[in-house]
Design a protein around this motif. Structure first.
Motif, mmCIF file in Angstrom:
data_model
loop_
_atom_site.group_PDB
_atom_site.id
_atom_site.type_symbol
_atom_site.label_atom_id
_atom_site.label_comp_id
_atom_site.label_asym_id
_atom_site.label_seq_id
_atom_site.Cartn_x
_atom_site.Cartn_y
_atom_site.Cartn_z
ATOM 1 N N VAL A 132 -14.094 -0.537 -0.303
ATOM 2 C CA VAL A 132 -13.868 -0.693 1.141
ATOM 3 C C VAL A 132 -12.381 -0.862 1.446
ATOM 4 N N LEU A 133 -11.733 -1.783 0.716
ATOM 5 C CA LEU A 133 -10.314 -2.075 0.959
ATOM 6 C C LEU A 133 -9.416 -0.892 0.617
ATOM 7 N N SER A 134 -9.703 -0.213 -0.505
ATOM 8 C CA SER A 134 -8.862 0.918 -0.911
ATOM 9 C C SER A 134 -9.026 2.095 0.036
ATOM 10 N N GLY A 135 -10.259 2.358 0.475
ATOM 11 C CA GLY A 135 -10.496 3.450 1.413
ATOM 12 C C GLY A 135 -9.851 3.190 2.760
ATOM 13 N N PHE A 136 -10.010 1.983 3.269
ATOM 14 C CA PHE A 136 -9.430 1.620 4.557
ATOM 15 C C PHE A 136 -7.910 1.706 4.507
ATOM 16 N N SER A 137 -7.311 1.195 3.423
ATOM 17 C CA SER A 137 -5.861 1.241 3.253
ATOM 18 C C SER A 137 -5.362 2.681 3.127
ATOM 19 N N ALA A 138 -6.112 3.521 2.409
ATOM 20 C CA ALA A 138 -5.727 4.927 2.248
ATOM 21 C C ALA A 138 -5.711 5.642 3.586
ATOM 22 N N GLY A 139 -6.692 5.362 4.424
ATOM 23 C CA GLY A 139 -6.751 6.006 5.731
ATOM 24 C C GLY A 139 -5.695 5.505 6.677
ATOM 25 N N LEU A 140 -5.425 4.199 6.637
ATOM 26 C CA LEU A 140 -4.509 3.577 7.587
ATOM 27 C C LEU A 140 -3.047 3.707 7.175
ATOM 28 N N LEU A 141 -2.774 3.523 5.870
ATOM 29 C CA LEU A 141 -1.388 3.486 5.392
ATOM 30 C C LEU A 141 -1.006 4.647 4.497
ATOM 31 N N THR A 143 -2.008 5.087 1.396
ATOM 32 C CA THR A 143 -2.146 4.745 -0.012
ATOM 33 C C THR A 143 -3.140 3.610 -0.216
ATOM 34 N N GLY A 144 -4.088 3.843 -1.113
ATOM 35 C CA GLY A 144 -5.071 2.818 -1.440
ATOM 36 C C GLY A 144 -5.366 2.785 -2.919
ATOM 37 N N GLY A 145 -4.681 3.657 -3.662
ATOM 38 C CA GLY A 145 -4.939 3.789 -5.089
ATOM 39 C C GLY A 145 -4.650 2.535 -5.893
#
Length: 245
Positions: A132-141, A143-145
């Motif tokens: 959840v956190l990595s996907g949300f961060s990838a979409g918003l910023l 990078t979520g890797g």
């Protein structure tokens, strides 16, 4: 061709090589690097396109090592929440979130580097939360890797399994967010000149990274990943400071 910035292209290759070695993808380096040369939304669009070729290369080179259970537990929530993050990116001020992400990565990586015996429970709940956190961060910023990498590190995967599983999850994240970013207007015509170069870099950087990875012992792999994540946090925070001075 005179409009091309060749230093940026070389730095993108570096980001891909290091991202392959670290196992969490190139965007954690590519986004901070890209922000020095392009506006934030252009970086998001270029990152999604760049990552598609990068992750296809990783899947082909490391395809025998996919962990199907983690693919489901982390991948499905990551894909769902990358849509949420991608949509919100058009409306939210991302400065506070960028700072938070940088501080989070620095603090968490330092914690694991100092507390070498500290173990995050490898549970389904933790895998879903990380997704959840990595996907949300990838979409918003963009990078979520790194967040996904920290989550997957709890499961102590063999390095080829780590990279293959992470790349497979990332591929679906990039596919989905490319559509969202296109609808948001982040993929600009004047930036498309870089796309052919980034596609080649995605393949070349993955190949070079895999060759280097063969010489890294398994017991050092997790520690190298954490050092890279720490560096990512520092670079991100420095980039934010430089842009505001």
């Amino acid at each position: 061709m005179e409009k091309l910035n060749y230093i940026f292209i070389l730095l993108a290759l570096f980001a891909e090589i290091i991202g392959t070695i670290g196992g969490f993808g190139s965007s954690v380096f590519f986004v901070p690097i890209g922000n020095f040369y392009f506006d934030f939304y252009s970086v998001l669009g270029l990152t999604a396109i760049f990552h598609l070729s990068s992750n296809i290369s990783k899947i082909m080179l490391f395809k025998k090592g996919i962990d199907k259970k983690l693919l489901i537990n982390i991948g499905i929530p990551a894909v769902l929440f990358v849509i949420v993050g991608g949509v919100l990116s058009k409306y939210l001020n991302t400065l506070v979130l960028e700072v938070f992400l940088a501080l989070f990565l620095i603090a968490l990586s330092l914690l694991f580097l100092v507390k070498k015996d500290l173990i995050i429970r490898s549970t389904k709940k933790n895998a879903i939360t990380g997704g959840v956190l990595s996907g949300f961060s990838a979409g918003l910023l963009g990078t979520g890797g790194a967040i996904r990498g920290l989550t997957m590190a709890a499961f102590n995967l063999e390095k080829s399994v780590f990279i293959a599983t992470s790349a497979f999850i990332d591929f679906f994240i990039d596919l989905v967010r490319s559509v969202v970013y296109y609808k948001n207007g982040y993929i600009h015509q004047h930036d498309l000149i870089y796309v052919p170069f980034l596609l080649i870099i995605g393949i070349l950087g993955t190949y070079i990274g895999k060759r280097i990875l063969k010489h890294i012992p398994q017991n050092k792999f997790k520690r190298i990943s954490l050092f890279l994540i720490l560096l990512i946090g520092v670079v991100t925070l420095s980039n934010i400071f430089i842009q505001r001075v």
